[in-house]
Design an enzyme around this catalytic site. Structure first.
Site, short mmCIF file in Angstrom:
data_model
loop_
_atom_site.label_atom_id
_atom_site.label_comp_id
_atom_site.label_asym_id
_atom_site.label_seq_id
_atom_site.Cartn_x
_atom_site.Cartn_y
_atom_site.Cartn_z
N GLU A 76 29.63 35.86 -7.51
CA GLU A 76 28.35 36.54 -7.76
C GLU A 76 27.19 35.91 -6.99
O GLU A 76 26.03 36.12 -7.32
CB GLU A 76 28.03 36.51 -9.26
CG GLU A 76 29.11 37.09 -10.16
CD GLU A 76 29.12 38.61 -10.20
OE1 GLU A 76 28.64 39.25 -9.23
OE2 GLU A 76 29.60 39.16 -11.20
N HIS A 95 24.31 33.48 -15.69
CA HIS A 95 25.05 34.74 -15.90
C HIS A 95 26.14 34.48 -16.93
O HIS A 95 26.92 33.53 -16.80
CB HIS A 95 25.66 35.23 -14.61
CG HIS A 95 26.61 36.38 -14.80
ND1 HIS A 95 26.32 37.47 -15.59
CD2 HIS A 95 27.86 36.59 -14.30
CE1 HIS A 95 27.34 38.30 -15.57
NE2 HIS A 95 28.30 37.79 -14.81
N HIS A 97 28.83 36.27 -20.31
CA HIS A 97 29.52 37.41 -20.91
C HIS A 97 29.42 37.31 -22.44
O HIS A 97 30.37 37.63 -23.15
CB HIS A 97 30.99 37.43 -20.48
CG HIS A 97 31.19 37.56 -19.00
ND1 HIS A 97 32.32 37.11 -18.36
CD2 HIS A 97 30.40 38.08 -18.03
CE1 HIS A 97 32.23 37.35 -17.06
NE2 HIS A 97 31.06 37.94 -16.83
N TYR A 116 10.96 39.07 -32.78
CA TYR A 116 9.99 38.61 -31.80
C TYR A 116 10.60 37.73 -30.70
O TYR A 116 10.03 37.60 -29.60
CB TYR A 116 8.83 37.89 -32.48
CG TYR A 116 9.12 36.48 -32.92
CD1 TYR A 116 8.89 35.40 -32.07
CD2 TYR A 116 9.62 36.21 -34.20
CE1 TYR A 116 9.15 34.11 -32.46
CE2 TYR A 116 9.88 34.92 -34.60
CZ TYR A 116 9.65 33.86 -33.73
OH TYR A 116 9.92 32.58 -34.12
N HIS A 157 29.28 44.84 -18.34
CA HIS A 157 29.58 43.58 -17.65
C HIS A 157 29.10 42.37 -18.43
O HIS A 157 29.92 41.57 -18.89
CB HIS A 157 28.92 43.64 -16.26
CG HIS A 157 29.20 42.45 -15.39
ND1 HIS A 157 29.05 42.50 -14.02
CD2 HIS A 157 29.57 41.18 -15.67
CE1 HIS A 157 29.34 41.33 -13.50
NE2 HIS A 157 29.66 40.50 -14.48
N TYR A 210 3.91 28.13 -25.36
CA TYR A 210 5.01 27.61 -26.17
C TYR A 210 5.63 26.37 -25.53
O TYR A 210 5.77 26.29 -24.32
CB TYR A 210 6.07 28.69 -26.36
CG TYR A 210 7.25 28.26 -27.20
CD1 TYR A 210 7.17 28.21 -28.58
CD2 TYR A 210 8.45 27.90 -26.59
CE1 TYR A 210 8.26 27.82 -29.35
CE2 TYR A 210 9.54 27.52 -27.34
CZ TYR A 210 9.44 27.48 -28.73
OH TYR A 210 10.52 27.10 -29.47
#
Length: 216
Positions: A76, A95, A97, A116, A157, A210
């Site tokens: 990828e 990335h 799954h 939120y 995916h 934050y």
């Protein structure tokens, strides 16, 4: 060894992909951009995260050429490089799954502001249209979808999270998995109540300060 710090981060966070239940086996991939050197450290293709060592991490230039490393980079690599060059606030790509978020990806459903914490992505999590993994088409679909969001579902995916650091990108992936699970469960019970634009606007403004930055 080039990008030693980035390599070590990828090894550590690769193990966390498994222990945090964000993927299985050798699925998913991670990358970090060193902007000063113009080089990207990326996880190797198909390697067990618990056997991967810093020397297994591949270093690429921004054109996709291997600068250092004996392994094949993640299949990828295209969308990693494209995302890292797409916005100047993206220095890391995760990335996964992960099960709940990928469930909605397989339905081709966006994840709305049911909680939120969707603010780790933005006011929702959009869905990029399906394309075969590893292709330029998939990368193009992601870039057309991501806009200013930090998380995107990949239809049928998985999920991509981006951030100014690996810590931030990984946190976004984890928090969106919680939001996806809550959305799934509320849909099982009834009709979830979605936060409106004004409410999410307040959340996103609050998120800008934050963390452990200096108090003013």
């Amino acid at each position: 060894m080039r990008l030693q710090n980035e390599r070590e981060q990828l090894v550590a966070y690769g193990k966390r992909l498994i222990t945090s239940h964000l993927t299985t086996g050798s699925g998913g991939n991670l990358s970090i951009l060193n902007r000063e050197e113009g080089l990207v450290a990326i996880t190797p293709s198909g390697m067990d995260y618990f056997t991967t060592q810093p020397e297994d991490i591949v270093v690429l230039d921004l054109d996709g050429n291997i600068v250092e490393g004996k392994r094949k980079p993640s299949s990828e690599w295209r969308f990693h490089l494209d995302l890292l060059q797409h916005r100047d606030n993206i220095n890391a790509v995760v990335h996964t799954h992960q099960v709940y978020a990928t469930t909605f990806a397989c339905l081709n459903w966006e994840i709305p502001a049911v909680h939120y914490l969707v603010g780790f992505s933005g006011d929702k999590v959009p869905v990029a249209p399906y394309a075969t993994y590893g292709t330029q088409e998939l990368s193009d679909n992601i870039l057309k979808t991501i806009g200013d969001y930090n998380v995107v579902l990949l239809a049928n995916h998985g999920l991509i999270a981006v951030g100014h650091s690996m810590e931030r990108a990984f946190a976004a992936a984890e928090e969106i998995e919680l939001v996806a699970q809550l959305y799934y469960q509320t849909k099982c019970i009834g009709q979830p109540v979605i936060l409106n634009n004004e409410q999410m606007g307040e959340v996103l403004m609050s998120f800008q300060g934050y963390g452990q930055g200096r108090r003013k």
